[in-house]
Design a protein around this motif. Structure first.
Motif, PDB file in Angstrom:
ATOM      1  N   ARG A   1       0.923   4.075  -2.886  1.00 43.23           N
ATOM      2  CA  ARG A   1       0.673   5.503  -2.631  1.00 43.23           C
ATOM      3  C   ARG A   1       1.782   6.360  -3.257  1.00 43.23           C
ATOM      4  NH1 ARG A   1      -3.694   5.899   0.455  1.00 43.23           N
ATOM      5  NH2 ARG A   1      -4.112   4.360   2.111  1.00 43.23           N
TER       6      ARG A   1
ATOM      7  N   GLN B   1       1.078   6.552  -6.954  1.00 39.31           N
ATOM      8  CA  GLN B   1      -0.011   7.490  -7.260  1.00 39.31           C
ATOM      9  C   GLN B   1       0.458   8.938  -7.169  1.00 39.31           C
ATOM     10  OE1 GLN B   1      -3.620   6.525  -4.960  1.00 39.31           O
ATOM     11  NE2 GLN B   1      -4.394   5.704  -6.891  1.00 39.31           N
TER      12      GLN B   1
ATOM     13  N   VAL C   1       0.841  -1.198   0.000  1.00 40.95           N
ATOM     14  CA  VAL C   1       0.000   0.000   0.000  1.00 40.95           C
ATOM     15  C   VAL C   1       0.881   1.256   0.000  1.00 40.95           C
ATOM     16  CG1 VAL C   1      -1.622   1.363   1.375  1.00 40.95           C
ATOM     17  CG2 VAL C   1      -2.018  -1.086   1.042  1.00 40.95           C
TER      18      VAL C   1
ATOM     19  N   GLY D   1      -4.021   2.238  -7.385  1.00 41.14           N
ATOM     20  CA  GLY D   1      -5.268   2.533  -6.678  1.00 41.14           C
ATOM     21  C   GLY D   1      -6.021   1.266  -6.300  1.00 41.14           C
ATOM     22  N   GLN D   2      -6.022   0.288  -7.203  1.00 36.90           N
ATOM     23  CA  GLN D   2      -6.698  -0.983  -6.930  1.00 36.90           C
ATOM     24  C   GLN D   2      -5.997  -1.742  -5.808  1.00 36.90           C
ATOM     25  OE1 GLN D   2      -6.455  -2.594 -10.896  1.00 36.90           O
ATOM     26  NE2 GLN D   2      -8.421  -1.715 -11.529  1.00 36.90           N
TER      27      GLN D   2
ATOM     28  N   LYS E   1      -3.538   3.453 -11.986  1.00 38.42           N
ATOM     29  CA  LYS E   1      -4.835   2.819 -11.743  1.00 38.42           C
ATOM     30  C   LYS E   1      -4.655   1.526 -10.962  1.00 38.42           C
ATOM     31  CE  LYS E   1      -8.938   1.002 -14.090  1.00 38.42           C
ATOM     32  NZ  LYS E   1      -9.582   0.709 -15.405  1.00 38.42           N
TER      33      LYS E   1
ATOM     34  N   ILE F   1      -4.262  -0.389  -3.355  1.00 34.88           N
ATOM     35  CA  ILE F   1      -4.586   0.303  -2.094  1.00 34.88           C
ATOM     36  C   ILE F   1      -5.950  -0.132  -1.579  1.00 34.88           C
ATOM     37  CG2 ILE F   1      -5.129   2.559  -1.081  1.00 34.88           C
ATOM     38  CD1 ILE F   1      -3.001   3.738  -3.044  1.00 34.88           C
ATOM     39  N   THR F   2      -6.946  -0.161  -2.468  1.00 36.70           N
ATOM     40  CA  THR F   2      -8.314  -0.510  -2.061  1.00 36.70           C
ATOM     41  C   THR F   2      -8.415  -1.955  -1.598  1.00 36.70           C
ATOM     42  OG1 THR F   2      -9.243   1.102  -3.611  1.00 36.70           O
ATOM     43  CG2 THR F   2     -10.701  -0.645  -2.841  1.00 36.70           C
ATOM     44  N   SER F   3      -7.930  -2.888  -2.429  1.00 38.68           N
ATOM     45  CA  SER F   3      -8.102  -4.319  -2.130  1.00 38.68           C
ATOM     46  C   SER F   3      -7.264  -4.762  -0.931  1.00 38.68           C
ATOM     47  CB  SER F   3      -7.759  -5.166  -3.352  1.00 38.68           C
ATOM     48  OG  SER F   3      -6.398  -5.009  -3.705  1.00 38.68           O
ATOM     49  N   GLN F   4      -6.017  -4.296  -0.881  1.00 35.02           N
ATOM     50  CA  GLN F   4      -5.152  -4.769   0.196  1.00 35.02           C
ATOM     51  C   GLN F   4      -5.478  -4.091   1.526  1.00 35.02           C
ATOM     52  OE1 GLN F   4      -1.064  -5.584  -0.601  1.00 35.02           O
ATOM     53  NE2 GLN F   4      -1.427  -6.140  -2.733  1.00 35.02           N
ATOM     54  N   SER F   5      -5.975  -2.873   1.476  1.00 36.01           N
ATOM     55  CA  SER F   5      -6.424  -2.228   2.729  1.00 36.01           C
ATOM     56  C   SER F   5      -7.609  -2.992   3.309  1.00 36.01           C
ATOM     57  CB  SER F   5      -6.816  -0.773   2.467  1.00 36.01           C
ATOM     58  OG  SER F   5      -5.694  -0.005   2.112  1.00 36.01           O
ATOM     59  N   ALA F   6      -8.508  -3.452   2.419  1.00 34.69           N
ATOM     60  CA  ALA F   6      -9.662  -4.242   2.870  1.00 34.69           C
ATOM     61  C   ALA F   6      -9.207  -5.572   3.460  1.00 34.69           C
ATOM     62  CB  ALA F   6     -10.621  -4.476   1.703  1.00 34.69           C
TER      63      ALA F   6
END
Length: 215
Positions: free
Chosen positions: A179, A182, A175, A195-196, A192, A198-203
């Motif tokens: 960042r 980005q 992540v 960004g994916q 892009k 960051i979203t998936s691995q943060s979840a």
């Protein structure tokens, strides 16, 4: 004498005629060559212009940050996949097994995309094993050789706990790298993907913290 002058005149006329023919031929040849050269020059210029126009499309849209991200994320993902592969035979929890399968399913295609981008940019793709585990500890969230050995030797609940604790750190590193991409990258497809990630691995970090009872 008259005959001699007549002969001289005829010779001069012939020479002049020959010279004129040579001049015309030369002019005609130059005209053709110039036209041909102009044609080829125009074609080459158009080709060069076309090449110049396509160069930014293939090269100018990425920068050093994009290259660094791809070269760093490939071995990072490879280690995550290696860790995930261990789960099928060692994990006890069905949730951990599913999590590991999801990680592999997401990251294998990303490795292929990142490798393809590097190749298209004229950059070398990190070789398998290019970064051994002894170097991993210096990268964002990478496991050391000792940690990987401990994970390989674990099983059951011990494995589940070790896997999730290590993968949380691993994901946090990814992540952070994403960042940076980005913020500093220029190539839109790479940004892009960042960004994916960051979203998936943060979840997934949140999910693993809950399974560990930390949330």
């Amino acid at each position: 004498m008259i005959r001699k002058r007549s002969l001289v005149r005829r010779t001069a006329a012939a020479a002049a005629s020959g010279a004129a023919a040579l001049v015309l031929a030369a002019c005609g040849g130059n005209g053709d060559d110039t036209g041909s050269a102009a044609g080829h020059g125009g074609h080459n210029a158009a080709a060069s212009s076309s090449a110049a126009a396509s160069a930014p499309a293939s090269q100018g849209q990425h920068n050093a940050a994009d290259v660094a991200f791809a070269k760093g994320m490939i071995p990072h993902h490879r280690q995550a996949v290696e860790m995930a592969d261990l789960a099928s035979g060692r994990a006890r929890s069905a949730e951990v097994k599913k999590l590991a399968a999801d990680i592999k399913k997401a990251q294998d295609p990303e490795i292929k995309k990142l490798s393809g981008w590097l190749t298209s940019w004229g950059e070398e793709v990190p070789a398998e094993g290019a970064m051994d585990h002894s170097m991993h500890g210096g990268m964002e969230g990478m496991m050391t050789e000792q940690e990987m050995t401990e994970l390989e030797n674990a099983s059951g609940e011990t494995f589940d706990t070790a896997f999730m604790e290590m993968m949380i750190r691993h994901h946090e590193g990814a992540v952070a790298m994403a960042r940076t991409e980005q913020a500093d990258g220029a190539y839109e497809p790479t940004k892009k993907m960042a960004g994916q990630i960051i979203t998936s691995q943060s979840a997934e970090i949140e999910q693993m913290n809950k399974l560990l009872g930390k949330d």
